[in-house]
Design an enzyme around this catalytic site. Sequence first.
Site, short mmCIF file in Angstrom:
data_model
loop_
_atom_site.label_atom_id
_atom_site.label_comp_id
_atom_site.label_asym_id
_atom_site.label_seq_id
_atom_site.Cartn_x
_atom_site.Cartn_y
_atom_site.Cartn_z
N SER A 188 -27.15 -121.59 -24.86
CA SER A 188 -26.45 -122.65 -25.58
C SER A 188 -27.46 -123.40 -26.45
O SER A 188 -28.26 -122.77 -27.13
CB SER A 188 -25.74 -123.56 -24.57
OG SER A 188 -24.77 -124.34 -25.20
N ASP A 457 -17.17 -115.98 -26.39
CA ASP A 457 -17.85 -117.28 -26.38
C ASP A 457 -17.38 -118.14 -27.55
O ASP A 457 -17.52 -117.75 -28.71
CB ASP A 457 -19.36 -117.02 -26.49
CG ASP A 457 -20.18 -118.31 -26.49
OD1 ASP A 457 -19.59 -119.40 -26.30
OD2 ASP A 457 -21.40 -118.22 -26.69
#
Length: 532
Positions: A188, A457
């Site tokens: 991330s 994602d």
Amino acid sequence: MAFLNLFLPFLLASLVCAIAPPAFRPKSGMHKINVDSVEVSHRTSGAKLLPLNTTYYFDQLIDHDNPSLGTFKQRYYFGYHYYEPGGPILLMNVGEQNADGFWTYLTNETITGKLAAEYNGAVVVLEHRFFGESNPYPDLSVKSFRVHTIQQAIDDHEYFVKNVRLPMPGGDQVSGPDKAPWVLFGGSYPGALTSYTMQNKPGLFYAGYASSAVVQAIADYWRYYEPIRQNMAKNCSADVQAVISYMDQVLTSNDSSKIQAFKATFGLEDLTHNDDVASAVSQIIGSWQELTLTAGAGSTWFQFCDALEVKDVKVAGPNGWGLENALAAWGSYYKTTYLSPTCGGATDSKDIAACLDTHDTSNPAWTNTTVNNAGRSWEWLVCTQFGFWQGGAPEDQPTIVSRLVNTAYYQRQCVNYFPEAFSSPPVVFLDALNVNKLYGGWNTTTERLFFLNGIRDPWREATVAADDTTSPGSDLQPHLLGDGYHCSDMLISEGISSPAVLKVQNTVVEYLGTMQPQYTGDPVTTNDGLVS
Ligand SMILES: *[C@@H]1O[C@H](CO)[C@@H](O)[C@H](O)[C@H]1NC(C)=O
Ligand SMILES: *[C@@H]1O[C@H](CO)[C@@H](O)[C@H](O)[C@H]1NC(C)=O
Ligand SMILES: *[C@@H]1O[C@H](CO)[C@@H](O)[C@H](O)[C@H]1NC(C)=O
Ligand SMILES: *[C@@H]1O[C@H](CO)[C@@H](O)[C@H](O)[C@H]1NC(C)=O
Ligand SMILES: *[C@@H]1O[C@H](CO)[C@@H](O)[C@H](O)[C@H]1NC(C)=O
Ligand SMILES: *[C@@H]1O[C@H](CO)[C@@H](O)[C@H](O)[C@H]1NC(C)=O
């Protein structure tokens, strides 16, 4: 929580927003996992080592541009149970959350532990400045945030690598890139930080592993919802779009009785502003990000879609049941199951409205500068450097989130949080383009940097796996795409669930072996008093 509800009901209204800040932006961040035991022994010597959850502190510079300002305690976890001299030091930054419990990334349940096991490495799990216990200053004020920048976080990596004395035998012999191969990890935002660090400090890290790395700062980030829309069940998508479209029509109709009826369907009758209603209803879509391949039907996302699509034990076809059923089902699930926990356990509709109101600038959620508030610290980075405003899609695109949730909605909250830094929206305070220029964004040319992404994602559109990425990848900068969600490839369990995820994990394991430089040393035979 039960205790609070029973004995302190009058306090709840003021507490709820401190617990659940109204700035609802779907989270970023790596997954926390459970590992049963903190006990650990060295793999070859068998010596019992300190428990994996032992906390260590590094004296980090407060301001890398002005070392005379002194140091603060930066927290880390450390494991050397697989380490043999000459092995790599794997450094993972936890990023935009409190690092509590992230010692699990020292174990072979995660990619860091697995690579350490494979290559006799030691693992460091480092807390990011201004998160959890790692605070340069005792508050999260704008004044303190002067040193809360991507560059300072990158410089933290350098200062750590060059100066740390790792708590293991020979731990003072591995500081610096010339002493041991250091490998940087992150998922991330820390995935982006991995890429940025390697671009900004060539030669510091031998290699990098960037999972779901949001390298490209994007201001109007409506595409956050695209992987969700593309991969969710068709029936659920059809019904969600029907409700969102109806909601936007009602909320912009100026028909107050219709608006009131709509709000009541969701338990939001006391919430004043339409954009807050739109955001409150839409935010459940962000629960997609909590999914992993191993997550069962108990997750909020699947409960929600089941609530919409299963009626009298029958399941809707690909077109869903249509607006009327979807509206009632969404409202009912939202009121009975979703809303109260989101607002820290509040049940009174006035408390719920207070919790979701982003227009009341006196709310402690904006003004409270107490440390260990990941939401506030992350907001500073998005307001000043990243953007990533997760709003509804443009008019000519299908949308699963309200179009009342837009860049202006989020920018107004930057002003609420940080009035000393920003005056009023729309303001040009976004440094996104500059971030991409400084650290390369999609165009980074760094070598021995692995980018791992997942098709499902929601952050994919800011990674090198975005549909319109300018980044082709190369033999020395492999771009690997699995079928997972956010940061899936960092968890070994996800590879067991998906052959595609396993494949990208194994590619890195093997590839790193071919890149591994040779360092030599004596095997660890003594424990130097570090074992318990
Ligand atoms: C401010 O935040 C701290 C830490 O989260 C919390 O303990 C405190 O109660 C909050 N104060 C107010 C007024 O909400
Ligand atoms: C580490 O874990 C053990 C076992 O769960 C617990 O008793 C101990 O308090 C933990 N230590 C820290 C520093 O969290
Ligand atoms: C992790 O290590 C333990 C103990 O060495 C071993 O039993 C287990 O199979 C390993 N797990 C994985 C996922 O490699
Ligand atoms: C419809 O929704 C159900 C329940 O969420 C889901 O299991 C199923 O796969 C969906 N079917 C289609 C065709 O979208
Ligand atoms: C609602 O009121 C606003 C402001 O007066 C106006 O701009 C808008 O066109 C109205 N919308 C509708 C659907 O009548
Ligand atoms: C990245 O490369 C593309 C294509 O070469 C170019 O158009 C773009 O401006 C570059 N972006 C940055 C931030 O340098």
